[in-house]
Design a protein around this motif. Structure first.
Motif, PDB file in Angstrom:
ATOM      1  N   UNK A 162       0.820  -1.101  -0.095  1.00 28.23           N
ATOM      2  CA  UNK A 162       0.090  -0.065  -0.155  1.00 28.23           C
ATOM      3  C   UNK A 162       0.699   1.255  -0.063  1.00 28.23           C
ATOM      4  N   UNK A 163       2.318   1.164   0.056  1.00 29.28           N
ATOM      5  CA  UNK A 163       2.857   2.281  -0.195  1.00 29.28           C
ATOM      6  C   UNK A 163       3.150   2.628  -1.575  1.00 29.28           C
ATOM      7  N   UNK A 164       2.947   4.196  -1.638  1.00 29.34           N
ATOM      8  CA  UNK A 164       3.399   4.538  -3.071  1.00 29.34           C
ATOM      9  C   UNK A 164       4.802   4.258  -3.424  1.00 29.34           C
ATOM     10  N   UNK A 165       5.086   4.240  -4.851  1.00 30.69           N
ATOM     11  CA  UNK A 165       6.269   3.698  -5.395  1.00 30.69           C
ATOM     12  C   UNK A 165       7.233   4.998  -5.437  1.00 30.69           C
ATOM     13  N   UNK A 166       6.721   5.996  -5.407  1.00 30.60           N
ATOM     14  CA  UNK A 166       7.671   7.189  -5.620  1.00 30.60           C
ATOM     15  C   UNK A 166       7.306   7.966  -4.235  1.00 30.60           C
TER      16      UNK A 166
ATOM     17  N   UNK B 121      14.753  15.535  -3.081  1.00 30.34           N
ATOM     18  CA  UNK B 121      15.291  14.289  -3.475  1.00 30.34           C
ATOM     19  C   UNK B 121      14.027  13.601  -3.564  1.00 30.34           C
ATOM     20  N   UNK B 122      14.208  12.854  -4.993  1.00 23.70           N
ATOM     21  CA  UNK B 122      13.227  11.865  -5.278  1.00 23.70           C
ATOM     22  C   UNK B 122      13.682  10.230  -5.643  1.00 23.70           C
ATOM     23  N   UNK B 123      12.934   9.507  -4.763  1.00 20.38           N
ATOM     24  CA  UNK B 123      13.108   8.205  -5.120  1.00 20.38           C
ATOM     25  C   UNK B 123      12.006   7.187  -5.782  1.00 20.38           C
ATOM     26  N   UNK B 124      12.287   6.408  -6.514  1.00 18.05           N
ATOM     27  CA  UNK B 124      11.186   5.412  -6.939  1.00 18.05           C
ATOM     28  C   UNK B 124      11.615   3.859  -6.524  1.00 18.05           C
ATOM     29  N   UNK B 125      10.455   3.395  -5.737  1.00 19.56           N
ATOM     30  CA  UNK B 125      10.564   2.103  -5.162  1.00 19.56           C
ATOM     31  C   UNK B 125      12.019   1.882  -4.509  1.00 19.56           C
ATOM     32  N   UNK B 126      12.373   3.024  -3.794  1.00 19.61           N
ATOM     33  CA  UNK B 126      13.477   2.928  -2.841  1.00 19.61           C
ATOM     34  C   UNK B 126      14.850   3.502  -3.640  1.00 19.61           C
TER      35      UNK B 126
ATOM     36  N   UNK C 268      -0.002  16.310  -8.348  1.00 20.30           N
ATOM     37  CA  UNK C 268      -0.591  16.868  -7.230  1.00 20.30           C
ATOM     38  C   UNK C 268      -1.615  16.003  -6.438  1.00 20.30           C
ATOM     39  N   UNK C 269      -2.152  14.928  -7.539  1.00 21.05           N
ATOM     40  CA  UNK C 269      -3.308  14.156  -7.072  1.00 21.05           C
ATOM     41  C   UNK C 269      -3.352  12.774  -7.065  1.00 21.05           C
ATOM     42  N   UNK C 270      -2.094  12.302  -7.767  1.00 19.06           N
ATOM     43  CA  UNK C 270      -1.846  10.752  -7.811  1.00 19.06           C
ATOM     44  C   UNK C 270      -1.479  10.111  -6.498  1.00 19.06           C
ATOM     45  N   UNK C 271      -2.041   8.755  -6.257  1.00 15.56           N
ATOM     46  CA  UNK C 271      -1.710   8.016  -5.113  1.00 15.56           C
ATOM     47  C   UNK C 271      -0.316   7.619  -5.490  1.00 15.56           C
ATOM     48  N   UNK C 272       0.219   7.604  -6.445  1.00 14.31           N
ATOM     49  CA  UNK C 272       1.677   6.991  -6.622  1.00 14.31           C
ATOM     50  C   UNK C 272       2.818   7.861  -5.916  1.00 14.31           C
ATOM     51  N   UNK C 273       2.460   8.921  -5.701  1.00 14.83           N
ATOM     52  CA  UNK C 273       3.794   9.710  -4.895  1.00 14.83           C
ATOM     53  C   UNK C 273       3.138  10.029  -3.518  1.00 14.83           C
ATOM     54  N   UNK C 274       4.240   9.652  -2.774  1.00 16.02           N
ATOM     55  CA  UNK C 274       4.273   9.970  -1.295  1.00 16.02           C
ATOM     56  C   UNK C 274       5.171  11.311  -1.073  1.00 16.02           C
ATOM     57  N   UNK C 275       4.324  12.451  -0.683  1.00 16.65           N
ATOM     58  CA  UNK C 275       5.042  13.916  -0.357  1.00 16.65           C
ATOM     59  C   UNK C 275       5.307  13.697   1.072  1.00 16.65           C
TER      60      UNK C 275
ATOM     61  N   UNK D 170       3.255  19.276  -3.580  1.00 18.36           N
ATOM     62  CA  UNK D 170       3.688  20.036  -4.922  1.00 18.36           C
ATOM     63  C   UNK D 170       3.972  21.443  -4.925  1.00 18.36           C
ATOM     64  N   UNK D 171       3.403  22.209  -3.836  1.00 18.36           N
ATOM     65  CA  UNK D 171       3.590  23.612  -3.892  1.00 18.36           C
ATOM     66  C   UNK D 171       4.851  23.917  -3.109  1.00 18.36           C
ATOM     67  N   UNK D 172       5.588  23.096  -2.259  1.00 15.62           N
ATOM     68  CA  UNK D 172       6.630  23.495  -1.441  1.00 15.62           C
ATOM     69  C   UNK D 172       7.815  22.948  -2.153  1.00 15.62           C
ATOM     70  N   UNK D 173       8.871  24.085  -2.414  1.00 19.12           N
ATOM     71  CA  UNK D 173      10.068  23.487  -3.117  1.00 19.12           C
ATOM     72  C   UNK D 173      11.170  24.346  -2.454  1.00 19.12           C
TER      73      UNK D 173
END
Length: 74
Positions: free
Chosen positions: A4-8, A20-25, A54-61, A66-69
């Protein structure tokens, strides 16, 4: 990673304002904007548009969406 953890994962902003951005660790790179994130995601076959990140469940922020940089002031 659990099923149930997003891949990104997009980590909190660092001192330079990048995240930093990680995909599947595995590290993908450093994004300084949503456009950078979209580019990084395309390298692993995730074709998402700026609005979709901003809306996908594939990304864990972490540390803001997405507005915070930029690093938050102390």
């Amino acid at each position: 990673m659990t099923a149930d953890q997003p891949p990104v994962t997009v980590f909190p902003p660092n001192a330079s304002g990048g995240r930093d951005v990680h995909a599947e660790g595995s590290p993908l790179g450093l994004a300084h904007s949503v456009a950078d994130l979209v580019d990084l995601l395309s390298t692993v076959g995730l074709e998402l548009g700026p609005d979709e990140v901003a809306t996908t469940r594939l990304i864990h922020w972490q540390g803001g969406g997405p507005a915070v940089w930029a690093e938050s002031p102390p």
